[in-house]
Design an enzyme around this catalytic site. Structure first.
Site, PDB file in Angstrom:
ATOM      1  N   HIS A   1       0.650   4.966   1.550  1.00 45.26           N
ATOM      2  CA  HIS A   1      -0.136   5.753   2.502  1.00 45.26           C
ATOM      3  C   HIS A   1       0.414   7.175   2.530  1.00 45.26           C
ATOM      4  CE1 HIS A   1      -2.593   6.665   5.994  1.00 45.26           C
ATOM      5  NE2 HIS A   1      -1.534   7.246   6.508  1.00 45.26           N
TER       6      HIS A   1
ATOM      7  N   ASP B   1      -2.431   0.455   8.390  1.00 48.67           N
ATOM      8  CA  ASP B   1      -1.310   1.374   8.155  1.00 48.67           C
ATOM      9  C   ASP B   1      -0.139   1.149   9.126  1.00 48.67           C
ATOM     10  OD1 ASP B   1      -2.737   2.594   6.065  1.00 48.67           O
ATOM     11  OD2 ASP B   1      -3.700   4.019   7.412  1.00 48.67           O
TER      12      ASP B   1
ATOM     13  N   SER C   1       4.443   6.857   2.614  1.00 49.95           N
ATOM     14  CA  SER C   1       5.105   5.604   2.976  1.00 49.95           C
ATOM     15  C   SER C   1       4.536   4.472   2.134  1.00 49.95           C
ATOM     16  CB  SER C   1       4.842   5.250   4.449  1.00 49.95           C
ATOM     17  OG  SER C   1       5.202   6.313   5.311  1.00 49.95           O
TER      18      SER C   1
ATOM     19  N   ASN D   1       0.852  -1.190   0.000  1.00 47.83           N
ATOM     20  CA  ASN D   1       0.000   0.000   0.000  1.00 47.83           C
ATOM     21  C   ASN D   1       0.887   1.240   0.000  1.00 47.83           C
ATOM     22  OD1 ASN D   1      -2.384   1.651   0.356  1.00 47.83           O
ATOM     23  ND2 ASN D   1      -1.811   1.880   2.518  1.00 47.83           N
TER      24      ASN D   1
HETATM   25  N1  NHR Z   1      -6.550  -2.929   5.426  1.00 45.10           N
HETATM   26  C1  NHR Z   1      -5.764  -3.448   6.345  1.00 45.10           C
HETATM   27  N2  NHR Z   1      -6.216  -4.504   7.018  1.00 45.10           N
HETATM   28  N3  NHR Z   1      -4.533  -2.961   6.654  1.00 45.10           N
HETATM   29  C2  NHR Z   1      -4.080  -1.872   6.011  1.00 45.10           C
HETATM   30  O1  NHR Z   1      -2.888  -1.408   6.313  1.00 45.10           O
HETATM   31  C3  NHR Z   1      -4.884  -1.247   5.018  1.00 45.10           C
HETATM   32  C4  NHR Z   1      -6.141  -1.826   4.747  1.00 45.10           C
HETATM   33  C5  NHR Z   1      -6.994  -1.253   3.794  1.00 45.10           C
HETATM   34  C6  NHR Z   1      -6.618  -0.107   3.136  1.00 45.10           C
HETATM   35  C7  NHR Z   1      -5.112   1.832   2.820  1.00 45.10           C
HETATM   36  C8  NHR Z   1      -5.295   2.926   3.902  1.00 45.10           C
HETATM   37  C9  NHR Z   1      -4.511   4.194   3.591  1.00 45.10           C
HETATM   38  O2  NHR Z   1      -3.506   4.154   2.882  1.00 45.10           O
HETATM   39  C10 NHR Z   1      -5.402   0.500   3.429  1.00 45.10           C
HETATM   40  C11 NHR Z   1      -4.509  -0.080   4.347  1.00 45.10           C
HETATM   41  C12 NHR Z   1      -9.072   3.243   3.964  1.00 45.10           C
HETATM   42  C13 NHR Z   1      -9.311   3.605   5.282  1.00 45.10           C
HETATM   43  C14 NHR Z   1     -10.720   3.800   5.802  1.00 45.10           C
HETATM   44  O3  NHR Z   1     -10.922   4.118   6.954  1.00 45.10           O
HETATM   45  C15 NHR Z   1      -8.221   3.748   6.128  1.00 45.10           C
HETATM   46  C16 NHR Z   1      -6.937   3.530   5.658  1.00 45.10           C
HETATM   47  C17 NHR Z   1      -6.708   3.157   4.335  1.00 45.10           C
HETATM   48  C18 NHR Z   1      -7.782   3.013   3.490  1.00 45.10           C
HETATM   49  N4  NHR Z   1     -11.763   3.573   4.955  1.00 45.10           N
HETATM   50  C19 NHR Z   1     -13.187   3.681   5.280  1.00 45.10           C
HETATM   51  C20 NHR Z   1     -13.775   2.316   5.655  1.00 45.10           C
HETATM   52  O4  NHR Z   1     -14.794   2.332   6.368  1.00 45.10           O
HETATM   53  C21 NHR Z   1     -13.994   4.167   4.102  1.00 45.10           C
HETATM   54  C22 NHR Z   1     -13.578   5.508   3.601  1.00 45.10           C
HETATM   55  C23 NHR Z   1     -14.136   5.824   2.220  1.00 45.10           C
HETATM   56  O5  NHR Z   1     -14.770   4.969   1.580  1.00 45.10           O
HETATM   57  O6  NHR Z   1     -13.883   6.960   1.752  1.00 45.10           O
HETATM   58  O7  NHR Z   1     -13.289   1.269   5.180  1.00 45.10           O
HETATM   59  O8  NHR Z   1      -4.860   5.263   4.135  1.00 45.10           O
HETATM   60  C1  GAR Z   2      -3.069   8.973  -2.711  1.00 49.88           C
HETATM   61  O1  GAR Z   2      -2.556  10.118  -2.114  1.00 49.88           O
HETATM   62  C2  GAR Z   2      -2.952   7.787  -1.761  1.00 49.88           C
HETATM   63  O2  GAR Z   2      -1.778   7.790  -1.003  1.00 49.88           O
HETATM   64  C3  GAR Z   2      -4.137   8.038  -0.879  1.00 49.88           C
HETATM   65  O3  GAR Z   2      -5.160   8.551  -1.704  1.00 49.88           O
HETATM   66  C4  GAR Z   2      -4.588   9.088  -2.891  1.00 49.88           C
HETATM   67  C5  GAR Z   2      -5.074   8.277  -4.046  1.00 49.88           C
HETATM   68  O4  GAR Z   2      -4.724   8.889  -5.253  1.00 49.88           O
HETATM   69  N1  GAR Z   2      -4.558   6.830  -0.263  1.00 49.88           N
HETATM   70  C6  GAR Z   2      -5.334   6.830   0.786  1.00 49.88           C
HETATM   71  O5  GAR Z   2      -5.655   7.858   1.360  1.00 49.88           O
HETATM   72  C7  GAR Z   2      -5.811   5.488   1.208  1.00 49.88           C
HETATM   73  N2  GAR Z   2      -6.646   5.652   2.329  1.00 49.88           N
HETATM   74  P1  GAR Z   2      -4.760   8.068  -6.615  1.00 49.88           P
HETATM   75  O6  GAR Z   2      -6.129   7.398  -6.696  1.00 49.88           O
HETATM   76  O7  GAR Z   2      -4.631   9.123  -7.664  1.00 49.88           O
HETATM   77  O8  GAR Z   2      -3.637   7.090  -6.605  1.00 49.88           O
END
Ligand code: NHR
Ligand code: GAR
Length: 216
Positions: free
Chosen positions: A109, A145, A136, A107
């Site tokens: 982040h 994360d 990262s 991923n």
């Molecule tokens: N899943 C796990 N188990 N572990 C990680 O490290 C993950 C993951 C799923 C996604 C990306 C992450 C980021 O880069 C990622 C890492 C979504 C949310 C979130 O809260 C948080 C972190 C990340 C991605 N999503 C909401 C939910 O209820 C929905 C938000 C929306 O739809 O806009 O799933 O930041």
């Molecule tokens: C990127 O900045 C990525 O790091 C972030 O959203 C953007 C996606 O852009 N990811 C998250 O926040 C996951 N929770 P992209 O769709 O153009 O790659």
């Protein structure tokens, strides 16, 4: 030839950076599919225009995270990928899903982890008053994360920044470090040693944004 499946939710600019780097640099890899949880994800257009198979697994059609993740895994496994790449994928994944792809799911982040996990990272950074922010690339583990870090890139926070300006600065460096990290995986150069990632042969796993000429 290694096989890669990329998961997106929206714009897909990180997906695009990986697709372009793979083609440009002749990686021993193929992007087999781009899968989105949102049918309207803009990135699906770029993938299709580049001859990549696209799929949608709409999370709104499932009443539990477990059933969504099971359907997603089924689509992914059709392609028998060596690596799953999360590129702006916005759904938290269940432990069972993550376990299935242990050591082969990355991923990017938008923060310097372990600072600012979760959502709205750029606003979190502004609110905390940090002067350096970034991105990262990490292996995905059940703890959101918190997986082993493969690469990080730092950018300055400057006067007048709002979340959008900061996000744009961070996004640029994501497009640099994410393709590099994916390539390291494809080349078999990454090994997870506890909480740490070793890169062999070693090279810098960090990037400091070149801010010259950017007016900051
Ligand atoms: N899943 C796990 N188990 N572990 C990680 O490290 C993950 C993951 C799923 C996604 C990306 C992450 C980021 O880069 C990622 C890492 C979504 C949310 C979130 O809260 C948080 C972190 C990340 C991605 N999503 C909401 C939910 O209820 C929905 C938000 C929306 O739809 O806009 O799933 O930041
Ligand atoms: C990127 O900045 C990525 O790091 C972030 O959203 C953007 C996606 O852009 N990811 C998250 O926040 C996951 N929770 P992209 O769709 O153009 O790659």
């Amino acid at each position: 030839m290694k096989k890669i499946v990329i998961l997106i939710s929206g714009r897909g600019s990180n997906m695009e950076a990986v697709v372009r780097a793979c083609a440009r640099d002749g990686w021993p890899a193929r992007i087999c599919a781009v899968i989105s949880n949102r049918p309207d994800a803009a990135g699906l257009g770029f993938a299709a225009a580049n001859g990549i198979e696209t799929k949608v697994v709409d999370h709104r059609e499932f009443d539990a995270r477990e059933s969504f993740d099971a359907a997603l895994a089924q689509e992914i496994d059709c392609f028998e990928p060596d690596l799953v790449v999360l590129a702006g994928f916005m759904r938290v994944l269940t432990d069972a899903f993550v376990a299935r792809y242990t050591g082969r799911m990355l991923n990017v982040h938008p923060s310097l982890l372990p600072s600012f996990p979760g959502l709205r990272t750029h606003q979190q950074a502004l609110d905390a008053g940090v002067r350096v922010h970034g991105a990262s690339v990490h292996f995905v583990t059940p703890a959101l994360d918190h997986g082993p870090i493969v690469a990080q890139a730092a950018v300055p926070v400057v006067a007048g920044d709002d979340a959008a300006a900061l996000a744009a600065r961070v996004l640029k460096v994501e497009h640099d470090i994410y393709p590099r990290a994916v390539r390291w995986f494809i080349e078999g150069r990454l090994s997870i040693e506890g909480e740490r990632v070793a890169l062999t042969p070693s090279e810098p796993q960090w990037l400091f944004a070149d801010i010259a000429g950017e007016g900051v």
